[in-house]
Scaffold this motif. Sequence first.
Motif, PDB file in Angstrom:
ATOM      1  N   GLY A 176      18.198  35.619 -21.105  1.00 25.39           N
ATOM      2  CA  GLY A 176      18.498  34.664 -22.240  1.00 25.39           C
ATOM      3  C   GLY A 176      19.601  33.824 -22.101  1.00 25.39           C
ATOM      4  O   GLY A 176      20.228  33.597 -21.020  1.00 25.39           O
ATOM      5  N   ASP A 177      20.119  33.275 -23.334  1.00 31.58           N
ATOM      6  CA  ASP A 177      21.347  32.440 -23.128  1.00 31.58           C
ATOM      7  C   ASP A 177      22.511  33.291 -23.729  1.00 31.58           C
ATOM      8  O   ASP A 177      22.199  33.745 -25.070  1.00 31.58           O
ATOM      9  N   TYR A 178      23.585  32.980 -23.158  1.00 26.07           N
ATOM     10  CA  TYR A 178      24.731  33.744 -23.366  1.00 26.07           C
ATOM     11  C   TYR A 178      26.017  32.897 -23.411  1.00 26.07           C
ATOM     12  O   TYR A 178      26.218  31.823 -22.633  1.00 26.07           O
ATOM     13  N   GLU A 179      26.769  33.038 -24.658  1.00 32.51           N
ATOM     14  CA  GLU A 179      28.026  32.402 -24.650  1.00 32.51           C
ATOM     15  C   GLU A 179      29.021  33.173 -23.785  1.00 32.51           C
ATOM     16  O   GLU A 179      29.323  34.331 -23.758  1.00 32.51           O
ATOM     17  N   VAL A 180      29.737  32.415 -22.811  1.00 34.97           N
ATOM     18  CA  VAL A 180      30.669  32.959 -21.678  1.00 34.97           C
ATOM     19  C   VAL A 180      31.887  32.517 -21.787  1.00 34.97           C
ATOM     20  O   VAL A 180      32.043  31.184 -22.224  1.00 34.97           O
ATOM     21  N   VAL A 181      33.085  32.942 -21.223  1.00 34.24           N
ATOM     22  CA  VAL A 181      34.259  32.428 -20.870  1.00 34.24           C
ATOM     23  C   VAL A 181      34.582  32.444 -19.402  1.00 34.24           C
ATOM     24  O   VAL A 181      34.378  33.575 -18.796  1.00 34.24           O
ATOM     25  N   ILE A 182      34.957  31.448 -18.601  1.00 34.47           N
ATOM     26  CA  ILE A 182      35.410  31.767 -17.283  1.00 34.47           C
ATOM     27  C   ILE A 182      36.780  32.473 -17.147  1.00 34.47           C
ATOM     28  O   ILE A 182      37.705  32.084 -17.695  1.00 34.47           O
ATOM     29  N   VAL A 183      36.922  33.590 -16.445  1.00 36.55           N
ATOM     30  CA  VAL A 183      37.768  34.597 -16.558  1.00 36.55           C
ATOM     31  C   VAL A 183      38.507  34.609 -15.073  1.00 36.55           C
ATOM     32  O   VAL A 183      39.634  34.910 -14.863  1.00 36.55           O
ATOM     33  N   ASP A 184      37.683  34.057 -14.034  1.00 36.63           N
ATOM     34  CA  ASP A 184      38.575  34.237 -12.781  1.00 36.63           C
ATOM     35  C   ASP A 184      37.758  33.348 -11.790  1.00 36.63           C
ATOM     36  O   ASP A 184      36.647  32.826 -12.167  1.00 36.63           O
ATOM     37  N   SER A 185      38.148  33.153 -10.506  1.00 38.44           N
ATOM     38  CA  SER A 185      37.458  32.364  -9.515  1.00 38.44           C
ATOM     39  C   SER A 185      38.292  32.748  -8.094  1.00 38.44           C
ATOM     40  O   SER A 185      39.324  33.284  -8.035  1.00 38.44           O
ATOM     41  N   ARG A 186      37.593  32.828  -6.997  1.00 38.13           N
ATOM     42  CA  ARG A 186      37.909  33.001  -5.786  1.00 38.13           C
ATOM     43  C   ARG A 186      37.216  32.076  -4.595  1.00 38.13           C
ATOM     44  O   ARG A 186      36.022  31.936  -4.874  1.00 38.13           O
ATOM     45  N   LEU A 187      37.727  31.984  -3.409  1.00 36.42           N
ATOM     46  CA  LEU A 187      37.244  31.286  -2.397  1.00 36.42           C
ATOM     47  C   LEU A 187      36.388  32.517  -1.639  1.00 36.42           C
ATOM     48  O   LEU A 187      36.960  33.673  -1.537  1.00 36.42           O
TER      49      LEU A 187
END
Length: 149
Positions: A24-35
Motif C-alpha cells: 500500500g501507500d504510506y506517509e514516511v519521513v527520511i530519517v537516515d542515509s549512508r553510503l
Amino acid sequence: MVALHLDMSDCDPVGLDPVPMPSGDYEVVIVDSRLRRAPDRCAKPARASLAAVEFEFAVLGPVCRGARLRDSFCLFEEASLRRMKSMVLASRCPIPDFVCDTEELHGLRCRVRVESRGGLRSSECRNVISGYMRSASRFPVRRRDCEAV
C-alpha cells in the motif's frame, strides 16, 4: 577458535521483521542515509567501492507507525538515479537538481508505494519501495518528531 576479522557492516540481517507491512501507500519521513558498497547488479567502475546510497524511512502512520523501510540507489546506474530523483522531488527538496549532502533530505516527508515480495510464509519476505509520491503535508518533520517515531 577461528579469528574471522569479518566486516559485516554492509550486510542486512534476514528475517528480523516478524510481520511484513501490507502492500500500500504510506506517509514516511527520511530519517537516515549512508553510503554502501554497490550491489552486484550495479554497473560500476572498478575503483568505486562505495557506489550506492541507502536511505532509511520511518512510517508516520497511523497504520504501521514507526516501521522502518530502506531503499538503495546505485550511483553509476541511470535507472537508479532516476528513481532517486523521483524520491528527491517527492520529498520537496529545495534544490532537487543538486543534492550536496544526503542529510539535506533528512526530516523531509513523502509517500511511498510498498510491495511485499517473497511470499507471506517465506523467511525471505520483505518490503520493497516501488514508487514515490508527494506527501499530503508540505512541512518537514521536526527533528525531535523523527526521533520519537
